[in-house]
Scaffold this motif. Structure first.
Motif: not given
Length: 373
Positions: A144-148, A127-132, A163-164
């Motif tokens: 980019x809005x991450x679903x966390x 999840x975090x890898x894809x956000x990054x 995420x941030x």
């Protein structure tokens, strides 16, 4: 008393239990704890009350930094699909192509790892890898809005910090699902994550089993980092918020046109824009257009006949822009529905859909479903 970033923490030294041999049997080599010097009997030591001095893991560096007002201004946000390789890993090449299409067609933001992106089927590392990855490749062009979000406050805090830290512009947070909680518990859950950065609250009772009532939204909306709410209950609820100055996005593609132009919604967080981003941009940016809205209804109704993202995954595979790979428990739509989609594309016009290959009806054998990934 000692101070940590202005927060006072008690430095009181709590008594340490003493170790003694049992008096009744000098030959007994076993040791036991006793916190009282005046009594040979055991009693529980006084519990140490640890003050809550949790500090958000924030950075003040300016790269990719965005304000809550920047998020409030977004009109078309796409809940982006996550494509897979045949072994179930992310297909980043296909993902990047989908991102480019969204940017070229005017989407202002993307949700990474939401329901549509199957964040619930990802490990947090994925999840975090894809956000990054999304931030590093596209963060200068699109928000980019991450679903966390999580039903565990601890996980929601940790994922939002990460995420941030990797640069997402905002977080999407759902209320605790399945186990659920009280209204006060929902407020406390959101307050625990809001300190970290701009946040959109997501209300979708059909998936969580619990509505976030307006009283809760009014309370959390007072926080400076609350950008607004993605609301799936309906347009009357959206109007209730917008009349009070609370930003709202429609979470229902079939209602988003009326929400935008008749009920005060800022825009839409859309599934359909994965397929026809240009038409969804027109619907959100170029004024009331009942004709176009009606024209899109057969596609939207087809997409949501089964739980999202089953229809979207099937559609993108038949358009040739992703591999026909499904992570279970999702499986492709049956053949008759796949034929129906091809007819919808021809009716609406292939040129409006993503990709440049001819739409085709895939056979059952073309699809890959993966249980371990």
């Amino acid at each position: 008393m000692s101070a940590l970033d202005g927060t006072l923490v008690s430095s009181r030294q709590w008594p340490t239990p003493t170790l003694r041999r049992r008096r009744s049997d000098p030959s007994n080599n076993s040791l036991h704890y006793n916190s009282s010097r005046r009594s040979g009997g055991w009693r529980a030591p006084e519990a140490a009350v640890i003050p809550n001095f949790h500090l958000p893991m924030r950075s003040l560096e300016v790269k990719n930094r965005t304000s809550t007002d920047d998020i409030k201004s977004l009109r078309l946000i796409t809940a982006l699909k996550t494509p897979y390789l045949p072994d179930g890993r992310f297909d980043l090449e296909a993902y990047d192509a989908l991102m480019h299409i969204q940017i070229l067609n005017g989407a202002e933001g993307v949700i990474v790892g939401g329901t549509t992106g199957e964040g619930h089927l990802m490990s947090w590392d994925e999840h975090i890898m894809l956000i990054g990855h999304t931030v590093n490749c596209f963060g200068g062009t699109i928000k980019v809005i991450g679903n966390t979000g999580s039903n565990s406050t601890r996980e929601a805090i940790h994922a939002s910090e990460q995420g941030f830290a990797v640069g997402m512009h905002a977080a999407l947070h759902i209320n605790p699902y399945y186990g659920k909680t009280s209204a006060d518990g929902i407020i406390s859950h959101f307050e625990a994550v809001l300190a970290m950065g701009p946040t959109i609250i997501y209300n979708v009772p059909s998936r969580t089993g619990q509505d976030i009532p307006p009283s809760v939204i009014r309370t959390v909306a007072q926080h400076a980092n609350t950008a607004g709410v993605k609301e799936c209950v309906g347009n009357d609820r959206i109007k209730e918020y917008t009349d009070e100055g609370i930003e709202a996005w429609s979470g229902n593609d079939d209602q988003c046109h009326d929400a935008r132009w008749g009920f005060g919604a800022r825009g839409v967080i859309s599934v359909t824009s994965n397929l026809v981003p240009g038409l969804m941009h027109e619907l959100m940016f170029e004024g009331k257009n009942s004709t176009l809205n009606s024209k899109l209804m057969p596609l939207i109704e087809w997409l949501f006949r089964e739980p999202n993202p089953i229809g979207l995954n099937t559609a993108l595979a038949q358009l040739g822009v992703i591999r026909p790979v499904f992570r279970l428990p999702y499986v492709p739509l049956p053949r008759e529905k796949r034929i129906e989609f091809v007819n919808i594309v021809k009716e609406l016009g292939r040129e409006h859909f993503v990709g440049d290959k001819d739409v085709q009806v895939l056979d059952d054998a073309d699809f890959v479903t993966i249980a371990r990934y």
